[in-house]
Write an enzyme that holds these catalytic residues in place. Structure first.
Site, PDB file in Angstrom:
ATOM      1  CG  ASP A  37     -22.233 -30.729   8.678  1.00 54.19           C
ATOM      2  OD1 ASP A  37     -23.195 -30.189   9.261  1.00 54.19           O
ATOM      3  OD2 ASP A  37     -22.106 -30.721   7.427  1.00 54.19           O
ATOM      4  N   GLY A 264     -47.932  -7.036  11.450  1.00 55.99           N
ATOM      5  CA  GLY A 264     -46.867  -6.416  10.668  1.00 55.99           C
ATOM      6  C   GLY A 264     -46.629  -7.178   9.384  1.00 55.99           C
ATOM      7  CB  CYS A 271     -39.123 -23.111  11.119  1.00 56.60           C
ATOM      8  SG  CYS A 271     -37.516 -23.782  11.571  1.00 56.60           S
TER       9      CYS A 271
HETATM   10  C1  UDX Z   1     -39.938 -21.012  14.864  1.00 50.80           C
HETATM   11  C2  UDX Z   1     -40.658 -21.527  16.134  1.00 50.80           C
HETATM   12  O1  UDX Z   1     -40.940 -20.438  16.997  1.00 50.80           O
HETATM   13  C3  UDX Z   1     -39.799 -22.543  16.843  1.00 50.80           C
HETATM   14  O2  UDX Z   1     -40.462 -23.058  17.961  1.00 50.80           O
HETATM   15  C4  UDX Z   1     -39.479 -23.648  15.858  1.00 50.80           C
HETATM   16  O3  UDX Z   1     -38.654 -24.611  16.443  1.00 50.80           O
HETATM   17  C5  UDX Z   1     -38.798 -23.090  14.624  1.00 50.80           C
HETATM   18  O4  UDX Z   1     -39.624 -22.106  14.025  1.00 50.80           O
HETATM   19  P1  UDX Z   1     -37.990 -19.255  14.371  1.00 50.80           P
HETATM   20  O5  UDX Z   1     -38.161 -19.618  12.932  1.00 50.80           O
HETATM   21  O6  UDX Z   1     -36.618 -19.151  14.946  1.00 50.80           O
HETATM   22  O7  UDX Z   1     -38.758 -20.334  15.286  1.00 50.80           O
HETATM   23  O8  UDX Z   1     -38.686 -17.844  14.559  1.00 50.80           O
HETATM   24  P2  UDX Z   1     -39.909 -17.232  15.378  1.00 50.80           P
HETATM   25  O9  UDX Z   1     -39.394 -16.484  16.525  1.00 50.80           O
HETATM   26  O10 UDX Z   1     -40.950 -18.235  15.617  1.00 50.80           O
HETATM   27  O11 UDX Z   1     -40.437 -16.163  14.322  1.00 50.80           O
HETATM   28  C6  UDX Z   1     -40.945 -16.588  13.054  1.00 50.80           C
HETATM   29  C7  UDX Z   1     -41.372 -15.420  12.209  1.00 50.80           C
HETATM   30  O12 UDX Z   1     -42.594 -14.894  12.702  1.00 50.80           O
HETATM   31  C8  UDX Z   1     -40.407 -14.245  12.156  1.00 50.80           C
HETATM   32  O13 UDX Z   1     -40.296 -13.828  10.799  1.00 50.80           O
HETATM   33  C9  UDX Z   1     -41.063 -13.188  13.011  1.00 50.80           C
HETATM   34  O14 UDX Z   1     -40.706 -11.894  12.598  1.00 50.80           O
HETATM   35  C10 UDX Z   1     -42.518 -13.482  12.793  1.00 50.80           C
HETATM   36  N1  UDX Z   1     -43.417 -13.066  13.879  1.00 50.80           N
HETATM   37  C11 UDX Z   1     -43.293 -13.618  15.122  1.00 50.80           C
HETATM   38  C12 UDX Z   1     -44.422 -12.141  13.637  1.00 50.80           C
HETATM   39  O15 UDX Z   1     -44.563 -11.643  12.525  1.00 50.80           O
HETATM   40  N2  UDX Z   1     -45.267 -11.787  14.656  1.00 50.80           N
HETATM   41  C13 UDX Z   1     -45.171 -12.318  15.882  1.00 50.80           C
HETATM   42  O16 UDX Z   1     -45.986 -11.966  16.754  1.00 50.80           O
HETATM   43  C14 UDX Z   1     -44.138 -13.261  16.133  1.00 50.80           C
END
Ligand code: UDX
Length: 444
Positions: A37, A264, A271
């Site tokens: 890094d 919600g 991401c």
């Molecule tokens: C996401 C993808 O899931 C993962 O595969 C990718 O590599 C990176 O992006 P991450 O950003 O860690 O991962 O979070 P994730 O668990 O996917 O949740 C994303 C957002 O969606 C959160 O803000 C969560 O609160 C929201 N969410 C998730 C909802 O509002 N409702 C749901 O049912 C699921």
């Protein structure tokens, strides 16, 4: 090309959430790993056994990997070039300022700097999320810059890890995707993931472009699913339905399934939001913008959840937020993370503040990050202290400790028993029985 070494030595360029986890997990799987890094502070921290972010299980695994002697971190690309057979590129691709496009400058500089030190045959493997077409462009750069020329190849191996589950998702992924331009690259990747493949994890081998697309297609699907149920919440609000029951009923259909169908406040993080925007932008560049124009709608539905949450809180205090004391439970974009990138909770908190409310934010892990990005807000480590005299309590990130709050105990310290459950994480019956006015998006 004469290049075959059965157990590849691995470098990981970029040691953020993705890279640090990947480096540690590869060492845990038995490989010799060098993490690289440009941030000397981060490198020093990692070498001393500290993970610079919150990720359950990672600190323990880092200590073990360092003790095993198989893992170390450096700021030297020269060292990386000398050491590695396979180089994973794990740097960030944030959204560009003032555009929906992905900012590729970190990927480009990491790959170019590394390439300058590649004197022996090597495979450079992109893991970062990039617009389709990037790998082809980088191949050209790598082979031009590397002293080893066309003995260096590029492959793409998108990463699907979720924050909070990063270790598990890396050691036991749902699938591995290998975007390759040759059989040699596939063989090398199979060697690098041999212990994972041996567990029965499926491997999908594709060309470079398809591998790049898999990642954005997956995240777009997940974002669309969340916005779909949140669109149903909007309809429920107008029609007097209950989106929580609706989602439950849909989830029983196996073709639909209940995961990522949680209504919600919607999605945030480093991401989903930027990936759907960058994908829409890239598709427009390719002349197929119409094919994914629905992603703009997905984004809009998601943003409306945030403004609607602010409205709901305003409604509870009789329409005037000026001077209202609001306790916001949650700052991180989701539980079990200290990541506040595009965090819906903080976005709502700062809107409330702009409208004149006195906002106090509580979070078990993300307070330091939140304080740095939103110094205008007040912060508190403890929900009960924060909620003293509150006019409204809003649960905006569903940390377990917030779910477990006793409504009677919290009720004793607030000025008014009014709660907005932005994540459908509380039991409305229990809270109402404890004398709370309970409100949630899409629920009566
Ligand atoms: C996401 C993808 O899931 C993962 O595969 C990718 O590599 C990176 O992006 P991450 O950003 O860690 O991962 O979070 P994730 O668990 O996917 O949740 C994303 C957002 O969606 C959160 O803000 C969560 O609160 C929201 N969410 C998730 C909802 O509002 N409702 C749901 O049912 C699921």
């Amino acid at each position: 090309m004469e290049r075959s070494d059965p157990v590849p030595r691995i470098t990981v360029v970029g040691t953020g959430y993705l890279g640090a986890t990947h480096a540690v997990c590869m060492a845990a799987l038995g490989f010799d790993v060098l993490g690289v890094d440009t941030d000397a502070v981060k490198v020093a921290k990692l070498n001393s056994g500290q993970v610079p972010f919150f990720e359950p299980g990672l600190p323990e695994l880092l200590s073990k990997a360092l003790d095993s002697g198989r893992l170390r971190f450096s700021t030297s690309f020269h060292e990386a070039g000398e050491f590695g057979d396979i180089h994973f590129i794990c740097v960030g691709t944030p959204q560009q300022q003032g555009s929906d496009a992905a900012d590729l400058r970190y990927v480009e500089s990491a790959v170019t700097e590394l390439a300058a030190h590649l004197r022996q045959p090597a495979l450079v493997v992109g893991k970062s999320t990039v617009p389709v077409g990037t790998a082809a462009r980088l191949t050209e750069i790598v082979q031009r810059v590397a002293p080893a020329g066309t003995d260096v190849e590029l492959a793409w191996n998108p990463e699907f890890l979720r924050e909070g589950f990063a270790v598990d998702d890396t050691l036991r992924p749902d699938r591995l995707v290998f975007g390759v331009a040759s059989d040699w690259a596939e063989t090398r990747l199979r060697a690098a993931f041999a212990p994972v493949i041996a567990q029965g994890v499926p491997v999908v081998v594709t060309d470079l472009a398809t591998a790049e697309l898999v990642k954005v297609a997956a995240n777009s699907f997940l974002a669309t699913k969340i916005s779909y149920i949140n669109a149903m919440a909007e309809v429920c609000e107008a029609a007097g339905g209950d989106v929580a029951r609706l989602a439950e009923a849909l989830a029983h259909d196996e073709r639909i399934g209940g995961r990522f169908l949680k209504p919600g406040l919607g999605f945030g993080g480093g991401c989903l939001p930027k990936d759907i925007r960058a994908f829409a932008h890239r598709a427009e560049e390719l002349g197929v913008g119409q094919a994914v124009s629905f992603l703009r709608e997905v984004d809009d539905i998601n943003k409306r959840r945030r403004s609607r949450t602010v409205d709901l809180i305003a409604e509870l205090v009789g329409g005037e937020l000026r001077g209202a004391r609001i306790t916001v439970l949650g700052a991180s974009f989701k539980p079990n993370s200290d990541d506040i990138r595009d965090a819906p909770a903080l976005d709502v908190a700062s809107s409330l503040h702009r409208l004149g409310a006195q906002v106090t934010v509580v979070d078990p892990a993300a307070l330091d990050n939140a304080r740095r990005s939103h110094p205008e807000l007040a912060y508190c480590a403890d929900a009960l202290t924060a909620a003293a005299g509150a006019d409204v309590v809003a649960l905006l990130t569903e940390w377990n400790e917030f779910r477990l709050i006793d409504p009677q105990v919290l009720g004793a310290v607030v000025a008014h028993r009014r709660v907005v459950d932005g994540r459908h994480a509380l039991d409305p019956v229990r809270w109402r029985e404890a004398g709370w006015e309970y409100r949630a998006l899409g629920r009566p």
